[in-house]
Design a protein around this motif. Structure first.
Motif, PDB file in Angstrom:
ATOM      1  N   THR A 151      22.774  32.197  37.897  1.00 12.01           N
ATOM      2  CA  THR A 151      22.412  32.179  39.315  1.00 12.01           C
ATOM      3  C   THR A 151      21.551  33.416  39.576  1.00 12.01           C
ATOM      4  O   THR A 151      21.493  34.332  38.743  1.00 12.01           O
ATOM      5  N   GLN A 152      20.929  33.460  40.740  1.00  9.52           N
ATOM      6  CA  GLN A 152      20.167  34.654  41.093  1.00  9.52           C
ATOM      7  C   GLN A 152      21.087  35.875  41.152  1.00  9.52           C
ATOM      8  O   GLN A 152      20.713  36.966  40.732  1.00  9.52           O
ATOM      9  N   GLU A 153      22.286  35.672  41.667  1.00  8.07           N
ATOM     10  CA  GLU A 153      23.256  36.771  41.764  1.00  8.07           C
ATOM     11  C   GLU A 153      23.610  37.305  40.378  1.00  8.07           C
ATOM     12  O   GLU A 153      23.655  38.518  40.156  1.00  8.07           O
ATOM     13  N   GLN A 154      23.853  36.401  39.413  1.00  5.69           N
ATOM     14  CA  GLN A 154      24.201  36.823  38.053  1.00  5.69           C
ATOM     15  C   GLN A 154      23.044  37.579  37.403  1.00  5.69           C
ATOM     16  O   GLN A 154      23.258  38.599  36.743  1.00  5.69           O
ATOM     17  N   LEU A 155      21.822  37.082  37.587  1.00  6.59           N
ATOM     18  CA  LEU A 155      20.653  37.773  37.037  1.00  6.59           C
ATOM     19  C   LEU A 155      20.492  39.143  37.688  1.00  6.59           C
ATOM     20  O   LEU A 155      20.176  40.121  37.006  1.00  6.59           O
ATOM     21  N   ALA A 156      20.726  39.218  38.977  1.00  5.71           N
ATOM     22  CA  ALA A 156      20.616  40.494  39.692  1.00  5.71           C
ATOM     23  C   ALA A 156      21.593  41.518  39.119  1.00  5.71           C
ATOM     24  O   ALA A 156      21.223  42.669  38.875  1.00  5.71           O
ATOM     25  N   ILE A 157      22.816  41.110  38.872  1.00  2.00           N
ATOM     26  CA  ILE A 157      23.825  42.017  38.310  1.00  2.00           C
ATOM     27  C   ILE A 157      23.400  42.478  36.923  1.00  2.00           C
ATOM     28  O   ILE A 157      23.447  43.668  36.611  1.00  2.00           O
ATOM     29  N   LYS A 158      22.938  41.537  36.088  1.00  2.00           N
ATOM     30  CA  LYS A 158      22.515  41.885  34.727  1.00  2.00           C
ATOM     31  C   LYS A 158      21.311  42.818  34.716  1.00  2.00           C
ATOM     32  O   LYS A 158      21.163  43.631  33.814  1.00  2.00           O
ATOM     33  N   SER A 159      20.440  42.690  35.718  1.00  4.52           N
ATOM     34  CA  SER A 159      19.219  43.494  35.729  1.00  4.52           C
ATOM     35  C   SER A 159      19.312  44.714  36.644  1.00  4.52           C
ATOM     36  O   SER A 159      18.342  45.449  36.793  1.00  4.52           O
ATOM     37  N   GLY A 160      20.463  44.914  37.267  1.00  3.12           N
ATOM     38  CA  GLY A 160      20.673  46.113  38.075  1.00  3.12           C
ATOM     39  C   GLY A 160      19.934  46.100  39.396  1.00  3.12           C
ATOM     40  O   GLY A 160      19.477  47.126  39.871  1.00  3.12           O
ATOM     41  N   THR A 161      19.835  44.914  40.000  1.00  2.42           N
ATOM     42  CA  THR A 161      19.156  44.820  41.291  1.00  2.42           C
ATOM     43  C   THR A 161      19.950  43.887  42.202  1.00  2.42           C
ATOM     44  O   THR A 161      21.134  43.676  41.973  1.00  2.42           O
ATOM     45  N   THR A 162      19.313  43.338  43.221  1.00  2.46           N
ATOM     46  CA  THR A 162      20.022  42.472  44.166  1.00  2.46           C
ATOM     47  C   THR A 162      19.519  41.033  44.086  1.00  2.46           C
ATOM     48  O   THR A 162      18.415  40.783  43.607  1.00  2.46           O
TER      49      THR A 162
END
Length: 126
Positions: free
Chosen positions: A103-114
């Motif tokens: 999900t966008q949320e999961q990618l955000a967590i992995k990449s250190g952003t929102t």
């Protein structure tokens, strides 16, 4: 894309050529695409656990660490993209994210952003 919102180009083939990477250098295995692709993002740093380097700790002890290149060095090595309209990453990132089942949320967590920032990137707003 760096966390300052700037899209910059990193050409590792060119970088390794500039560094005159030779067979006995730590970076040499990274000339093999298979080895290069084993990269992971760790604390905003590109990290290759498959490449081990020996470093000395402050106490003089020798440590074996993964080969890493930090964001500050990557930024210095990167080149400004002069024609940003030619580099639309949003569709590529969204396609890769969906292929990975994230999900966008999961990618955000992995990449250190929102999630908001990921959405802006995928919609070519950032």
């Amino acid at each position: 894309m760096f966390n300052n919102g700037e899209s910059r180009l990193l050409d590792f083939e060119k970088i390794f050529t500039q560094w005159s990477v030779k067979e006995n250098d730590f970076e040499y295995p990274l000339l093999d695409e298979k080895e290069f692709k084993k990269v992971k993002l760790r604390n905003y740093t590109l990290s290759w656990a498959n490449i081990k380097i020996k470093v000395k700790a402050k106490n003089g002890e020798s440590l074996i660490m993964p080969y890493e290149i930090g964001a500050d060095v990557l930024f210095e090595l990167s080149e400004e993209i002069k024609e940003p309209s030619k580099y639309r990453y949003g569709k590529l990132i969204k396609s890769a994210r969906l292929k990975a089942g994230l999900t966008q949320e999961q990618l955000a967590i992995k990449s250190g952003t929102t999630r908001f920032y990921i959405s802006r990137i995928e919609n070519d707003k950032t």
